[in-house]
Design an enzyme around this catalytic site. Structure first.
Site, PDB file in Angstrom:
ATOM      1  N   GLN A  82       0.920  -1.057   0.015  1.00 43.54           N
ATOM      2  CA  GLN A  82       0.093  -0.093   0.172  1.00 43.54           C
ATOM      3  C   GLN A  82       1.046   1.215   0.125  1.00 43.54           C
ATOM      4  O   GLN A  82       2.117   1.013  -0.022  1.00 43.54           O
ATOM      5  CB  GLN A  82      -0.933  -0.079   1.497  1.00 43.54           C
ATOM      6  CG  GLN A  82      -0.302  -0.343   2.492  1.00 43.54           C
ATOM      7  CD  GLN A  82      -1.111  -1.299   3.281  1.00 43.54           C
ATOM      8  OE1 GLN A  82      -2.250  -1.303   3.321  1.00 43.54           O
ATOM      9  NE2 GLN A  82      -0.379  -1.581   4.526  1.00 43.54           N
ATOM     10  N   HIS A  89      -8.646   2.640  19.840  1.00 42.55           N
ATOM     11  CA  HIS A  89      -7.745   1.595  20.518  1.00 42.55           C
ATOM     12  C   HIS A  89      -8.214   1.371  21.699  1.00 42.55           C
ATOM     13  O   HIS A  89      -8.391  -0.109  22.004  1.00 42.55           O
ATOM     14  CB  HIS A  89      -6.525   2.225  20.462  1.00 42.55           C
ATOM     15  CG  HIS A  89      -5.922   2.264  18.903  1.00 42.55           C
ATOM     16  ND1 HIS A  89      -5.258   3.305  18.412  1.00 42.55           N
ATOM     17  CD2 HIS A  89      -5.681   1.314  18.166  1.00 42.55           C
ATOM     18  CE1 HIS A  89      -4.676   3.075  17.124  1.00 42.55           C
ATOM     19  NE2 HIS A  89      -5.227   1.715  16.900  1.00 42.55           N
ATOM     20  N   GLU A 147       0.813  -8.750  11.443  1.00 40.46           N
ATOM     21  CA  GLU A 147       0.669  -7.591  10.541  1.00 40.46           C
ATOM     22  C   GLU A 147       1.343  -7.830   9.150  1.00 40.46           C
ATOM     23  O   GLU A 147       2.357  -8.220   9.105  1.00 40.46           O
ATOM     24  CB  GLU A 147       1.107  -6.433  11.189  1.00 40.46           C
ATOM     25  CG  GLU A 147       1.585  -5.189  10.120  1.00 40.46           C
ATOM     26  CD  GLU A 147       0.170  -4.362   9.562  1.00 40.46           C
ATOM     27  OE1 GLU A 147      -0.507  -3.999  10.339  1.00 40.46           O
ATOM     28  OE2 GLU A 147       0.120  -4.264   8.414  1.00 40.46           O
ATOM     29  N   ASP A 192       0.584 -13.128   6.428  1.00 45.04           N
ATOM     30  CA  ASP A 192      -0.730 -12.714   6.452  1.00 45.04           C
ATOM     31  C   ASP A 192      -1.717 -13.327   7.572  1.00 45.04           C
ATOM     32  O   ASP A 192      -1.627 -14.528   7.889  1.00 45.04           O
ATOM     33  CB  ASP A 192      -1.060 -13.548   4.993  1.00 45.04           C
ATOM     34  CG  ASP A 192      -2.500 -13.298   4.288  1.00 45.04           C
ATOM     35  OD1 ASP A 192      -3.307 -12.625   5.679  1.00 45.04           O
ATOM     36  OD2 ASP A 192      -2.680 -13.735   3.383  1.00 45.04           O
ATOM     37  N   GLY A 193      -2.465 -12.426   8.234  1.00 46.81           N
ATOM     38  CA  GLY A 193      -3.136 -13.108   9.266  1.00 46.81           C
ATOM     39  C   GLY A 193      -4.089 -14.277   8.817  1.00 46.81           C
ATOM     40  O   GLY A 193      -4.474 -14.797   9.669  1.00 46.81           O
ATOM     41  N   ASP A 229      -7.849  -5.788  13.863  1.00 45.35           N
ATOM     42  CA  ASP A 229      -7.743  -4.242  13.728  1.00 45.35           C
ATOM     43  C   ASP A 229      -7.292  -3.748  12.261  1.00 45.35           C
ATOM     44  O   ASP A 229      -6.219  -3.568  11.777  1.00 45.35           O
ATOM     45  CB  ASP A 229      -6.664  -4.005  14.737  1.00 45.35           C
ATOM     46  CG  ASP A 229      -6.340  -2.330  14.632  1.00 45.35           C
ATOM     47  OD1 ASP A 229      -7.258  -1.588  14.042  1.00 45.35           O
ATOM     48  OD2 ASP A 229      -5.430  -2.185  15.459  1.00 45.35           O
ATOM     49  N   THR A 238      -7.809  -2.565   8.178  1.00 44.72           N
ATOM     50  CA  THR A 238      -8.031  -1.460   7.107  1.00 44.72           C
ATOM     51  C   THR A 238      -9.459  -1.588   6.499  1.00 44.72           C
ATOM     52  O   THR A 238     -10.109  -2.687   7.063  1.00 44.72           O
ATOM     53  CB  THR A 238      -7.158  -1.187   6.036  1.00 44.72           C
ATOM     54  OG1 THR A 238      -6.793  -2.574   5.476  1.00 44.72           O
ATOM     55  CG2 THR A 238      -5.704  -1.086   6.622  1.00 44.72           C
ATOM     56  N   PRO A 286      -5.575  -5.688   0.321  1.00 47.36           N
ATOM     57  CA  PRO A 286      -5.177  -7.078   1.288  1.00 47.36           C
ATOM     58  C   PRO A 286      -6.346  -7.131   2.299  1.00 47.36           C
ATOM     59  O   PRO A 286      -5.895  -8.371   2.919  1.00 47.36           O
ATOM     60  CB  PRO A 286      -3.756  -6.232   1.496  1.00 47.36           C
ATOM     61  CG  PRO A 286      -3.826  -4.902   1.411  1.00 47.36           C
ATOM     62  CD  PRO A 286      -4.857  -4.697   0.393  1.00 47.36           C
TER      63      PRO A 286
END
Ligand code: AG3
Length: 274
Positions: free
Chosen positions: A31, A62, A105, A136-137, A153, A155, A160
């Site tokens: 990104q 948060h 992340e 990759d989560g 958490d 985007t 992605p």
């Protein structure tokens, strides 16, 4: 000359903030990442021209994405954050007596930029309880299990992050959680993403015994009224009473906010009702 950053919140609505200084911009493998100093909103991070956080209002997001699930669970020891490379969520989780926090992340550059430009968010990366995984989560939750709380958490559901809002992914999250496990995902604005919220709510409900949407007010996100969706395996978040008073300072979260954040305005309630 005045310098402004604008986010297109929809095709015809823009959110603009006046820039003091452009501190950083980088095309990462995933990104386009920028950091600005602004006149009124403090420091801000954008990804693909979408506001991720400002130091003025990040505490709302948060605190609410962390303390609501953690105090609902009551004794979380192992917590996983998917996304959240800025570290704000990890910072809040570490205020609880947890044993381990894993952060996965996909974009290492977000973590690096946060360490450099957002020390007040990224402080938790050096805590001995924190482990960071740059991968990759979606794959990570298939292989790693035994969490009490998983926080997504992410985007916006674009690029992605799309796979982080699918039913298959929620199923993998379910299996990565312990028997009393809880997950929370940030699920966007009911003003701009109503259809999306409806779909995600239905996907999470198809996997978890309890599914609840809660809201918080985040001035720099589209619509300001923001939603989070919680899936819980065995603890009913609504029946958890006598909420513990946090033993640390909070600016938005409180036991009363906790109880009341699940109360939805009728137009949001209607969106998620069958
Ligand atoms: N992640 C959610 C940001 C969504 C904002 N959307 C928008 N501005 N259109 C925030 C990451 C903070 N840890």
């Amino acid at each position: 000359m005045e310098l402004w950053f604008s986010e297109y919140q929809s095709k015809n609505v823009r959110f603009s903030v006046r820039i003091k200084d452009m501190l950083y911009s980088k095309k990462t493998p995933y990104q386009f990442l920028c950091v600005f100093d602004t006149e009124d909103m403090g420091r801000i991070m954008t990804l693909d021209d979408v506001v991720q956080l400002t130091t003025k209002d990040e505490f709302v997001y948060h605190e609410m994405i962390s303390h609501v699930p953690l105090f609902t669970h009551r004794s979380p020891e192992r917590v996983l954050v998917i996304g959240g490379g800025d570290g704000g969520t990890v910072r809040e989780i570490l205020k609880h007596p947890v044993k381990e926090v894993h952060l996965v992340e996909i974009d290492e550059q977000v973590i690096e930029a946060s360490k450099k430009f957002f020390p007040s968010l990224s402080s938790g990366f050096s805590d001995p309880r924190t482990s960071v995984f740059c991968e990759d989560g979606i794959e990570f939750v298939k292989k790693n299990k035994g969490y009490d709380v998983i926080i997504i958490d992410s985007t916006d559901p674009l690029g992605p992050a799309v796979g982080l809002f699918s039913r298959e992914f929620y199923r993998d999250v379910f299996y990565a959680l312990n028997d009393d496990g809880i997950m929370v995902a940030q699920t966007e604005s009911p003003f701009f993403y109503g259809e999306f919220l409806k779909r995600v709510y239905s996907d999470i409900s198809s996997v978890f015994k309890f599914t609840n949407v809660y809201t918080a007010v985040i001035p720099t996100y589209p619509g300001a009224l923001w939603t989070f969706t919680m899936g819980s395996k065995s603890i009913d978040p609504i029946s958890v009473n006598s909420m513990k008073l946090p033993e640390f300072d909070t600016k938005y979260y409180s036991p009363d906010i906790h109880k009341n954040c699940f109360v939805l305005p009728p137009f949001v309630q209607k969106m998620i009702s069958k």
